[in-house]
Design an enzyme around this catalytic site. Sequence first.
Site, mmCIF file in Angstrom:
data_model
loop_
_atom_site.group_PDB
_atom_site.id
_atom_site.type_symbol
_atom_site.label_atom_id
_atom_site.label_comp_id
_atom_site.label_asym_id
_atom_site.label_seq_id
_atom_site.Cartn_x
_atom_site.Cartn_y
_atom_site.Cartn_z
ATOM 1 N N ASN A 61 0.831 -1.208 0.000
ATOM 2 C CA ASN A 61 0.000 0.000 0.000
ATOM 3 C C ASN A 61 0.864 1.255 0.000
ATOM 4 O O ASN A 61 1.921 1.303 0.631
ATOM 5 C CB ASN A 61 -1.017 -0.001 1.156
ATOM 6 C CG ASN A 61 -0.392 -0.106 2.523
ATOM 7 O OD1 ASN A 61 0.625 -0.769 2.710
ATOM 8 N ND2 ASN A 61 -0.989 0.530 3.510
ATOM 9 N N GLU A 63 0.401 5.311 0.575
ATOM 10 C CA GLU A 63 -0.514 6.373 1.019
ATOM 11 C C GLU A 63 -0.045 7.731 0.509
ATOM 12 O O GLU A 63 1.032 7.869 -0.066
ATOM 13 C CB GLU A 63 -0.619 6.326 2.549
ATOM 14 C CG GLU A 63 -1.229 5.003 3.008
ATOM 15 C CD GLU A 63 -1.479 4.926 4.512
ATOM 16 O OE1 GLU A 63 -1.034 5.820 5.256
ATOM 17 O OE2 GLU A 63 -2.139 3.949 4.922
ATOM 18 N N CYS A 72 -4.236 0.643 -2.241
ATOM 19 C CA CYS A 72 -4.003 -0.585 -1.459
ATOM 20 C C CYS A 72 -2.921 -1.465 -2.097
ATOM 21 O O CYS A 72 -2.649 -1.369 -3.301
ATOM 22 C CB CYS A 72 -5.284 -1.407 -1.391
ATOM 23 S SG CYS A 72 -6.641 -0.632 -0.524
ATOM 24 N N GLU A 74 -3.126 -4.642 -2.767
ATOM 25 C CA GLU A 74 -3.655 -5.582 -3.759
ATOM 26 C C GLU A 74 -3.755 -4.948 -5.139
ATOM 27 O O GLU A 74 -3.440 -5.574 -6.152
ATOM 28 C CB GLU A 74 -5.054 -6.073 -3.342
ATOM 29 C CG GLU A 74 -5.082 -6.851 -2.036
ATOM 30 C CD GLU A 74 -5.306 -5.988 -0.810
ATOM 31 O OE1 GLU A 74 -4.829 -4.832 -0.790
ATOM 32 O OE2 GLU A 74 -5.952 -6.454 0.129
ATOM 33 N N CYS A 111 -10.317 -4.934 0.403
ATOM 34 C CA CYS A 111 -11.440 -3.994 0.424
ATOM 35 C C CYS A 111 -12.274 -4.166 -0.848
ATOM 36 O O CYS A 111 -11.860 -4.839 -1.801
ATOM 37 C CB CYS A 111 -10.931 -2.556 0.544
ATOM 38 S SG CYS A 111 -10.286 -1.881 -1.000
ATOM 39 N N CYS A 114 -10.588 -3.266 -4.188
ATOM 40 C CA CYS A 114 -9.597 -4.256 -4.633
ATOM 41 C C CYS A 114 -10.280 -5.515 -5.150
ATOM 42 O O CYS A 114 -9.824 -6.133 -6.116
ATOM 43 C CB CYS A 114 -8.629 -4.588 -3.502
ATOM 44 S SG CYS A 114 -7.497 -3.226 -3.153
HETATM 45 N N1 THU Z 1 -5.180 -1.422 2.773
HETATM 46 C C1 THU Z 1 -4.636 -2.293 1.885
HETATM 47 O O1 THU Z 1 -3.541 -2.053 1.342
HETATM 48 N N2 THU Z 1 -5.310 -3.432 1.610
HETATM 49 C C2 THU Z 1 -6.480 -3.809 2.195
HETATM 50 O O2 THU Z 1 -7.003 -4.862 1.885
HETATM 51 C C3 THU Z 1 -7.104 -2.938 3.192
HETATM 52 C C4 THU Z 1 -6.448 -1.626 3.422
HETATM 53 C C5 THU Z 1 -4.430 -0.213 3.107
HETATM 54 C C6 THU Z 1 -5.038 1.074 2.660
HETATM 55 C C7 THU Z 1 -4.426 2.051 3.658
HETATM 56 O O3 THU Z 1 -3.138 2.427 3.185
HETATM 57 C C8 THU Z 1 -4.258 1.231 4.915
HETATM 58 O O4 THU Z 1 -4.304 -0.128 4.508
HETATM 59 C C9 THU Z 1 -5.315 1.484 5.965
HETATM 60 O O5 THU Z 1 -6.586 1.333 5.457
#
Ligand code: THU
Length: 155
Positions: A61, A63, A72, A74, A111, A114
């Site tokens: 991920n 940000e 994310c 995925e 999520c 994804c």
């Molecule tokens: N996140 C993911 O990378 N994958 C998921 O399946 C759920 C959430 C990340 C997004 C964000 O950077 C952090 O986790 C918190 O939500």
Amino acid sequence: MREHTITTSYREYDYAELPTDVRRLIDAAKEMTAGSYAPYSNFNVGAAILLEDGTIVRGANQENAAYPSGICAERTACYQAGALHPGVAMKRIAIAAATDGKFQKNPISPCGACRQALMEYENKFGPIEVVLYGENGVYVIPSVASLLPLTFTEF
Ligand code: THU
């Protein structure tokens, strides 16, 4: 009126009882948590996708100060696979998450966005097995469709 019922089943394994190739993909996802850029959530997610030719494509991920611009693990992985290996089927994705260097006890699940992104590749190339790593157990889900029933596909 017709009532329809959708059921999802998945298997839970101890990491140690999984075949070597699945463990290797989990290890890649765990390693990729180190590539996570998550200064806002402090939630480090790693993903690794096995392609049909044996290639493993990784993602983490990323940000951003403008929160919705982040992405994310995925989607980082599956878009990278789609871009670098067009036309090569994705067979399995492993996902792991950690905070402060400690992996989650229970698996996290992708999520909705994804799931939708992965579903597109599943529709084109066939089932993608979803492997969710947790310290207490590993969930193995046979396809993305089982996580996203009644999915939006085409209009
Ligand atoms: N996140 C993911 O990378 N994958 C998921 O399946 C759920 C959430 C990340 C997004 C964000 O950077 C952090 O986790 C918190 O939500």
